[in-house]
Design an enzyme around this catalytic site. Sequence first.
Site, short mmCIF file in Angstrom:
data_model
loop_
_atom_site.label_atom_id
_atom_site.label_comp_id
_atom_site.label_asym_id
_atom_site.label_seq_id
_atom_site.Cartn_x
_atom_site.Cartn_y
_atom_site.Cartn_z
N LYS A 42 37.97 33.79 59.81
CA LYS A 42 36.80 34.21 59.21
C LYS A 42 36.11 33.09 58.39
CE LYS A 42 34.83 35.70 55.86
NZ LYS A 42 33.57 35.07 55.64
N CYS A 47 34.26 19.74 47.04
CA CYS A 47 35.24 20.30 46.18
C CYS A 47 35.80 19.27 45.38
CB CYS A 47 36.53 20.94 47.04
SG CYS A 47 37.22 20.02 48.17
N GLU A 58 43.16 26.85 48.32
CA GLU A 58 42.41 25.72 47.54
C GLU A 58 41.11 26.07 47.15
OE1 GLU A 58 44.26 23.10 47.03
OE2 GLU A 58 45.82 23.63 48.50
N GLU A 96 32.22 24.40 37.40
CA GLU A 96 31.92 23.63 38.66
C GLU A 96 30.44 24.14 38.81
OE1 GLU A 96 33.32 25.33 42.45
OE2 GLU A 96 33.97 23.28 43.00
P1 NAD Z 1 33.25 31.14 48.55
O1 NAD Z 1 34.71 31.62 47.68
O2 NAD Z 1 31.97 31.99 48.02
O3 NAD Z 1 33.67 31.70 50.17
C1 NAD Z 1 34.69 31.18 50.66
C2 NAD Z 1 35.10 32.14 51.87
O4 NAD Z 1 35.49 33.26 51.05
C3 NAD Z 1 33.87 32.70 52.79
O5 NAD Z 1 34.21 32.69 54.18
C4 NAD Z 1 33.29 34.13 52.17
O6 NAD Z 1 32.74 34.79 53.16
C5 NAD Z 1 34.55 34.66 51.81
N1 NAD Z 1 34.79 35.62 50.80
C6 NAD Z 1 33.75 35.74 49.91
N2 NAD Z 1 34.42 36.86 49.26
C7 NAD Z 1 35.43 37.38 49.81
C8 NAD Z 1 36.51 38.49 49.31
N3 NAD Z 1 36.18 39.14 48.35
N4 NAD Z 1 37.59 38.50 50.08
C9 NAD Z 1 37.76 37.41 51.02
N5 NAD Z 1 37.06 36.53 51.42
C10 NAD Z 1 35.91 36.58 50.71
O7 NAD Z 1 33.13 29.80 48.65
P2 NAD Z 1 31.54 28.83 49.20
O8 NAD Z 1 30.71 29.07 48.26
O9 NAD Z 1 31.91 29.10 50.71
O10 NAD Z 1 32.48 27.41 48.87
C11 NAD Z 1 32.23 26.61 47.98
C12 NAD Z 1 33.50 26.68 47.09
O11 NAD Z 1 34.52 26.12 47.88
C13 NAD Z 1 33.42 25.73 45.93
O12 NAD Z 1 34.06 26.37 44.70
C14 NAD Z 1 34.16 24.54 46.34
O13 NAD Z 1 34.81 23.85 45.26
C15 NAD Z 1 35.31 25.21 47.04
N6 NAD Z 1 35.99 24.46 48.06
C16 NAD Z 1 37.30 23.94 47.82
C17 NAD Z 1 38.07 23.08 48.60
C18 NAD Z 1 39.38 22.56 48.50
O14 NAD Z 1 39.98 22.09 49.23
N7 NAD Z 1 39.90 22.87 47.17
C19 NAD Z 1 37.29 22.53 49.71
C20 NAD Z 1 35.77 22.75 49.98
C21 NAD Z 1 35.40 23.65 49.26
#
Ligand code: NAD
Length: 479
Positions: free
Chosen positions: A170, A277, A243, A378
Amino acid sequence: MTANLIGGEWTGASGGRLVERRNPADTRQVVASAPDSTAADVHDAVTAVAEGYDEWAQAGPERRAEVLAAAAAVLERDPEKLAAELVAEEGKTLAEALGEVRRTPANLRYYASEAVRMTGRTYPAARGLVYTTRQPVGVVAAITPWNFPLNIPSRKLGPALAAGNGVVFKPSEVTPLLARRLVEALLEAGLPPGAIALVHGGAEAGAALVADDRVAAVTFTGSTAVGGRIHGAVGPARRCQLEMGGKNPVVVLEDADLDRAAGLVVAGAFGLSGQACTGTSRVIAHDAVHDELLARVVRRAEALRVGDGMSEGVHLGPLATREQLATVAGYVELAMREGARLHTGGTPPGGDAVAHGHFFRPTVFSAVEPSSRLAREEVFGPVLAFLRAGSFDEAVRLANDTCFGLSASVVTRDLGRALEFAERVDSGLVKVNQPTTGMAMNAPFGGVKGSSTQTFKEQAGETMSHFYTVDKTVYVGNG
Ligand code: NAD
């Protein structure tokens, strides 16, 4: 137009809804539209993989390695074209996109090599034989963010498939096209269609996937807020790897080479428009070097060009979404109200070339209070906060004064101090004289505190492959 892949068929969502993706550098251009999947679509996807992945589980490690390596070769066929799609869909610069397009097949090859290395152990026994064997966990849900739409999914699909699991993928609703490209490469390489499903959509689809208890393991990368919800929904009987976010500091000590420090701060803070991130969001500078370092960072930030990632000479592409732009602008306003001092940036750039995109200038604040929201939360954009420290101990305390713990860097010529920092900082990754961003593909990757579940690290051999396999202990009698 892209589609879900369920049971080997490309299909729309049962509700008929679509999510449209526009180019963040020019929102007049539609880049892709994808199904906005419902819980019923997710149910069908899990059924297809639960019933269909056995062929892959039985395929044997050598075959699995061959398929992953062949998928890498497919992705390498036309890197320029793939990188241009990545720029248009996600907003990186072409150079950044090419970096991701090259890293992704390298990841797949690495996991191909791991497929034949997932060994068990034998144990001394009074009679007969005791040994462990590694088996696939079953159906893995891979939920990914938009900021590395090829690289991060390849770090989940690669090891999950290497171990013989089935995967329901997903991807972020922001980057459906690149997700499709990765799945197409795997299918072309010979992955049995029963081993993978692709379901597009947002929170509704993600939540339905996590709630399905036929999913044995959830691997998630994204925000700490969503990760927390997923952790609660998975429960104790299933596996979960999260992560999440960061508030990554660069600590600059009084003996630092300031040119080097300024270079790595700017690279970490403004590369990928701050949407990494591991991006640098705090500089903790010793009093003795604070003002000079700030001046050098501001000078370098002002020399960066913001624009469409396909344009020559651009250093920062747009933010990925309108919501990201609003969040970044909101933090700038908040920082001003909190009393921080703005040195550069703080607004979108002007001019016709950037009039239709989600652009923001590299922004530097000083006099940021450690207790302020800018110092603690963040932002995920090109906004850098300078804090002062009077001593090494104070710098370490400030570095640790956050609920996150993903990446931290120290800039010093003193090896003893660098090693002491590595020992004392609460962070999953520690860099010495390097940017907080960037990581080796073959080393463990993950955070501590609110940045990770800390149970399983991503990427490297043993630590990664244990998440995707179950150890079974077998006792064999001798007659
Ligand atoms: P997000 O948490 O908004 O979304 C991530 C994924 O989760 C998407 O596919 C989204 O559709 C899905 N999602 C949303 N709500 C959900 C739910 N209730 N249940 C299950 N899935 C759900 O994050 P984003 O805006 O796509 O990405 C940015 C974030 O990701 C930042 O906080 C960044 O730090 C983090 N990030 C972390 C790493 C790492 O390795 N630590 C790497 C890249 C990005």
